[in-house]
Every structure is written in C-alpha cells, then in structure tokens.
Design an enzyme around this catalytic site. Structure first.
Site, short mmCIF file in Angstrom:
data_model
loop_
_atom_site.label_atom_id
_atom_site.label_comp_id
_atom_site.label_asym_id
_atom_site.label_seq_id
_atom_site.Cartn_x
_atom_site.Cartn_y
_atom_site.Cartn_z
NE ARG A 1 23.57 -40.93 25.17
CZ ARG A 1 23.54 -42.23 24.91
NH1 ARG A 1 24.40 -42.76 24.06
NH2 ARG A 1 22.66 -43.01 25.48
CG ASP A 2 16.57 -37.69 22.06
OD1 ASP A 2 16.63 -37.46 20.84
OD2 ASP A 2 15.58 -38.21 22.61
CG LEU A 3 19.66 -30.24 21.62
CD1 LEU A 3 18.88 -29.80 22.86
CD2 LEU A 3 20.97 -29.47 21.52
NE ARG B 1 12.61 -36.41 19.37
CZ ARG B 1 13.59 -36.30 18.49
NH1 ARG B 1 13.46 -35.45 17.48
NH2 ARG B 1 14.69 -37.02 18.61
CG ASN B 2 13.52 -34.60 23.38
OD1 ASN B 2 12.41 -35.03 23.63
ND2 ASN B 2 14.45 -35.35 22.78
#
Length: 220
Positions: free
Chosen positions: A82-84, A87-88
C-alpha cells in the site's frame, strides 16, 4: 482488522532475499522501536540520484526486478504493501534492492482492503480505485510498482511533477499517464504502462510482471 503487533508478528514470518528482514519490535514504552536488518546504501530514491552517472538500463531493470520479486512473494502470501515507492526501498552493499516500510501494509484474506474515511495514501503512486474509493488490492500495488519503475528509470524524478496533488486525480481519470523515460526501451515502458490500466483486473499480476522483466533482461 489485524492489530499493529499482530501485523509485525506476521511480517516476521515473511522471508525473502528482496524483503528487508524484521528482527523484532520493542513495545514496552513509547515510541515503539522496530528492529530490521541494516542496508548500507540506504534509500533507493537517494541512491538513484547519487549513482546516476554510472548506471545503465540493465542495472536499472535489475533493480526493478528485485522489487518485483519481493512483491511477487508478498502477493503469494496475500500481503499488501500500500505504499510501494522508491523511497520505501533500501539498497544493500552489493546493490541488491529490498522492499521496506510496511507502515501502511495490511494482511488480507480476500486480497482487498478498503480504507476507512479520512485515511491518507500516497496520491502520486495511487490508482483510480484508491483515489476515488480508497479501495486497495494487490492490483493497486501493481500500479504503484509501475510508478516505481518510472522513478528508477528517471533516476528519482517526482511522478507527475507538473501537477499538484489536487490536480492528479483529474489527470489520472482523464487517462493521463507518465511519459517514457529516455533510458526505458519500448518494451520496458510497455511493462510500466501495463501496470497503469484503468481497470484493476486488467493489470498483470506480479508473477507475470516478473516473467516479463526477466525476459527483457535476457535480451539485454
């Protein structure tokens, strides 16, 4: 809904060479500490900006392949990120890329999670169904992966840099998509575009994406 602690326990059971390994969580006092493996080259986004002078298309595609392998594994375990985004992800000393930061992730049995009203999500990496209905699935992660590929092949440019967050929803609904980066071949760009199909079910699975990337890498 799975609690934060239960999610961490589930995450500890995940093991893949392209996932940042979680070693433990300290919850006895605030703030909560999450202990993970250390990757010396840090954030992929910063790494791309610093290393652009000596990286070619093959190196960039290999990085995308690393991320896709991790996401294929997560998809097989019914785990949404859900936040690919670049920066991750983190980069190891040997250049291997590993997916990290599961702060927004959800473990789901039906492969879909619809957020409650008022929840926040990364607009520039989100597909129409998330922007309009806050509806997440493995196919919304696929959309985000396409954006991540674009980040990699532009050495960390901001997606939709000409638009503000409030404009992006209208642009996406109108069918506007990111342009082909200079170092991306038509086949590589084709992989990106396949991730940005308006209808979620029309997007490929991570398994199919991984196969497509491996096929292109063999041709380089």
């Amino acid at each position: 809904m799975v609690s934060f602690i239960d999610m961490c326990l589930l995450y500890r059971k995940l093991s893949h060479e392209n996932l940042v390994q979680l070693y433990g969580v300290c919850t006895k006092q605030r703030p909560i500490f999450i202990i993970t493996e250390y990757l010396s080259n840090g954030c992929l986004l910063s790494y791309l900006k610093d290393a652009r002078s000596h990286m070619g298309p093959g190196d960039l595609l290999s990085m995308c392949g690393d991320v896709c392998a991790a996401m294929n594994y997560l998809e097989s375990k019914q785990f949404l990120h859900r936040d690919l985004a670049a920066r991750n992800c983190l980069v190891a000393e040997d250049g291997t890329v590993k997916v990290s930061d599961f702060g927004l992730s959800r473990y789901v049995l039906d492969d879909e999670y619809t957020s409650s009203l008022g929840s926040k999500f990364p607009v520039r990496w989100s597909p129409p169904e998330v922007l309009l209905y806050s509806k997440f699935s493995s196919k919304s992660d696929v959309w985000s992966f396409g954006i991540l590929m674009w980040e990699v092949f532009t050495f960390g440019k901001m997606p939709y840099e000409r638009f503000g967050n409030s404009e992006i929803v209208d642009q996406i609904i109108k069918g506007v998509r990111l342009y082909r980066p200079q170092l991306a071949t038509e086949k590589v760009y084709g992989v990106m575009v396949s991730c940005w199909e308006e209808i979620a079910d029309d997007r490929p699975t991570f398994r199919n994406l991984q196969a497509a990337i491996l096929e292109i890498m063999e041709e380089l």
